[in-house]
Design a protein around this motif. Structure first.
Motif, PDB file in Angstrom:
ATOM      1  N   ALA A  38       0.710  -1.166  -0.005  1.00 60.80           N
ATOM      2  CA  ALA A  38      -0.147   0.105   0.011  1.00 60.80           C
ATOM      3  C   ALA A  38       0.825   1.107  -0.171  1.00 60.80           C
ATOM      4  O   ALA A  38       1.935   1.350   0.655  1.00 60.80           O
ATOM      5  N   THR A  39       0.348   2.331  -0.543  1.00 61.84           N
ATOM      6  CA  THR A  39       1.089   3.755  -0.657  1.00 61.84           C
ATOM      7  C   THR A  39       0.330   4.703  -0.850  1.00 61.84           C
ATOM      8  O   THR A  39      -0.896   4.585  -0.490  1.00 61.84           O
ATOM      9  N   TYR A  40       0.833   6.023  -0.629  1.00 56.92           N
ATOM     10  CA  TYR A  40      -0.130   7.277  -0.700  1.00 56.92           C
ATOM     11  C   TYR A  40       0.572   8.132  -1.814  1.00 56.92           C
ATOM     12  O   TYR A  40       1.816   7.802  -2.411  1.00 56.92           O
ATOM     13  N   GLY A  41      -0.107   9.109  -2.149  1.00 53.57           N
ATOM     14  CA  GLY A  41       0.077   9.907  -3.198  1.00 53.57           C
ATOM     15  C   GLY A  41       0.281   9.492  -4.744  1.00 53.57           C
ATOM     16  O   GLY A  41       0.987  10.067  -5.433  1.00 53.57           O
ATOM     17  N   GLN A  42      -0.500   8.419  -4.872  1.00 56.67           N
ATOM     18  CA  GLN A  42      -0.468   7.905  -6.290  1.00 56.67           C
ATOM     19  C   GLN A  42      -1.446   8.895  -7.166  1.00 56.67           C
ATOM     20  O   GLN A  42      -1.970   9.654  -6.696  1.00 56.67           O
ATOM     21  N   CYS A  43      -1.042   8.578  -8.464  1.00 58.45           N
ATOM     22  CA  CYS A  43      -1.791   9.364  -9.447  1.00 58.45           C
ATOM     23  C   CYS A  43      -2.876   8.451 -10.483  1.00 58.45           C
ATOM     24  O   CYS A  43      -2.330   7.320 -10.771  1.00 58.45           O
ATOM     25  N   VAL A  44      -4.040   8.680 -10.687  1.00 62.94           N
ATOM     26  CA  VAL A  44      -5.284   8.165 -11.032  1.00 62.94           C
ATOM     27  C   VAL A  44      -5.590   8.836 -12.366  1.00 62.94           C
ATOM     28  O   VAL A  44      -5.954  10.003 -12.376  1.00 62.94           O
ATOM     29  N   THR A  45      -5.859   8.076 -13.380  1.00 59.77           N
ATOM     30  CA  THR A  45      -6.362   8.699 -14.830  1.00 59.77           C
ATOM     31  C   THR A  45      -6.715   7.528 -15.569  1.00 59.77           C
ATOM     32  O   THR A  45      -6.760   6.284 -15.312  1.00 59.77           O
TER      33      THR A  45
END
Length: 461
Positions: free
Chosen positions: A170-177
């Motif tokens: 798990a992570t944070y700060g990802q980008c989604v498109t």
């Protein structure tokens, strides 16, 4: 014969690419930042987020309400403005049941500092949002799916689709498109993963962001979108090593499942206005606009940005300065960004860019207030425009030898035959077509045929 080759070119003219943002006059029902937004069926949906910073003590920090704003009556006015704008009273409150899993379970708390959602068809996907039990640095791999076609919208059950990111950790700060109806989730803190979700059911791990790339192999709160005719996913800005927002723009080739990273100094660097700056922007949400352009609103480096940037993804191909800018009403970050199509008739196209809320650092960049302002700007493009220039010079010689001009007209055999004998005093008999005047119908046909042949001969000459 003179031979010309007509060349038709497609030339794009963009009007209003740098139009500054204006106040739409349809303020959010409450100030919001880090909220979730999406457009479906001529409605703008807004929910989640926070209506103040953690340092404020007044009011409610977390927003758990859902609203939608009708956009269907908006019409294009010229090439740089709109009519029939909605107002602040146009917002509709929706009663949405919270999901039954993840940080938002039972509370409808969703917050993302960066870009964590995208719409595909009737579904709005939310990836890795956090809630009041955590903060923007809390790692999570939860994915929610909201069906916008129902009134009110409904969240899918955890087992109805792949409801985790598919990351190894798990992570944070990802980008989604979303590109060509495929959901992409890329990188984040200490990770280099790229995962796709196709048809809402098939999840796949793709080529990881290179460990030797910029930021040491991870990007936090970067912007992203499709470019190069949606053949590539572009990763713009973000933070990494030493928590700096840098100017790098790297891309993932979808068909080849491969990344291209570029060193600083490339003329196509993201937000590198003077060619030497190493600071760009993070926490700027981005959206694909027209064919090769990605627009990102606001963002933050050491302070919030006062502009929206339009990044031309063809820059790395042409090696030219790719950026254009338009002013926002105030310096902001973690604001919503969406667009709707106003016009597309095959020759002209127009989009309306909409920025909602965000933090306003005009007076205080450390504890900035949250805004309820809705801003807009029109982007207009016209194509194609044919040129009339030939691709090669005309030839100076005829392509065929001219025919001999006719010696007389008409040319059809039998149309001018002489009488078979001398006239007599006897009463004339009924003449036959071959012994007297030619039949008028035959003569007309022959004359027409002769004219056509003569016309063809002149054309050939």
């Amino acid at each position: 014969m003179w031979t010309f080759y007509l060349f038709v070119a497609t030339i794009s003219f963009i009007y209003g690419a740098d139009n500054d943002y204006q106040d739409l006059g349809a303020n959010l029902p409450t100030p919001l930042a880090e909220h979730i937004t999406g457009v479906y069926n001529d409605y703008l949906y807004v929910f989640g987020g926070k209506n103040q910073t953690e340092f404020d003590e007044d009011g409610t920090l977390w927003n758990t309400k859902f609203w939608r704003l009708p956009l269907g009556n908006i019409a294009l006015s010229g090439t740089d403005d709109i009519t029939n704008k909605p107002t602040s009273s146009s917002w509709e409150l929706l009663s949405v049941t919270a999901p039954t899993y993840g940080p938002a379970s039972g509370n409808n708390e969703f917050a993302c500092a960066g870009q964590c959602s995208a719409v595909i068809g009737k579904y709005l996907y939310i990836v890795g949002s956090y809630a009041s039990a955590g903060n923007e640095f809390t790692a999570t791999d939860t994915v929610y799916r909201l069906d916008l076609s129902t009134t009110p919208p409904t969240f899918a059950a955890q087992g109805a689709f792949p409801s985790t990111t598919g990351y190894g950790t798990a992570t944070y700060g990802q980008c989604v498109t979303a590109i060509n109806d495929v959901l992409y989730t890329v990188t984040g803190d200490s990770q280099a993963d790229l995962v796709s979700l196709t048809s809402g059911t098939t999840q796949a791990s793709l080529a990881s962001y290179p460990a030797g790339g910029q930021f040491g192999g991870f990007r936090i709160n970067a912007g992203c979108g499709g470019g190069n005719d949606d053949a590539n996913l572009w990763l713009l800005g973000g933070t990494g090593d030493q928590n700096k927002a840098l100017v790098y723009a790297d891309d993932y080739e979808i068909s080849g499942d491969s990344w291209t990273t570029r060193a600083f100094g490339n003329p196509g660097a993201f937000d590198n206005t003077d060619g030497t700056s190493t600071l760009s922007r993070a926490k700027a949400r981005c959206i694909s606009s027209f064919t090769n352009v990605i627009e990102c609103a606001g963002g933050v480096t050491t302070s919030a940005k006062t502009t929206a940037i339009r990044y031309d993804t063809s820059a790395y191909i042409t090696q030219t300065e790719p950026n254009s800018y338009s002013n926002l009403l105030f310096p902001t970050y973690s604001a919503g960004l969406n667009s709707i199509e106003l016009l597309n008739d095959g020759t002209n196209a127009a989009e309306l860019m909409i920025v909602t809320g965000g933090y306003d650092t005009t007076e205080n960049q450390f504890t900035p207030p949250v805004k309820n302002t809705v801003q807009y700007a029109v982007r207009y493009i016209t194509l194609p425009v044919p040129t009339t220039s030939p691709t090669m010079n005309p030839s100076h010689s005829p392509t065929m030898k001219p025919t001999t001009p006719p010696s007389r007209a008409p040319t059809c055999t039998g149309c001018t035959r002489a009488p078979s004998g001398s006239p007599t005093t006897a009463a004339p008999t009924t003449p036959s077509p071959t012994d007297a005047e030619p039949d008028s119908g035959v003569a007309q046909i022959c004359v027409v045929f002769s004219c056509i042949m003569a016309f063809i001969s002149v054309i050939i000459i």
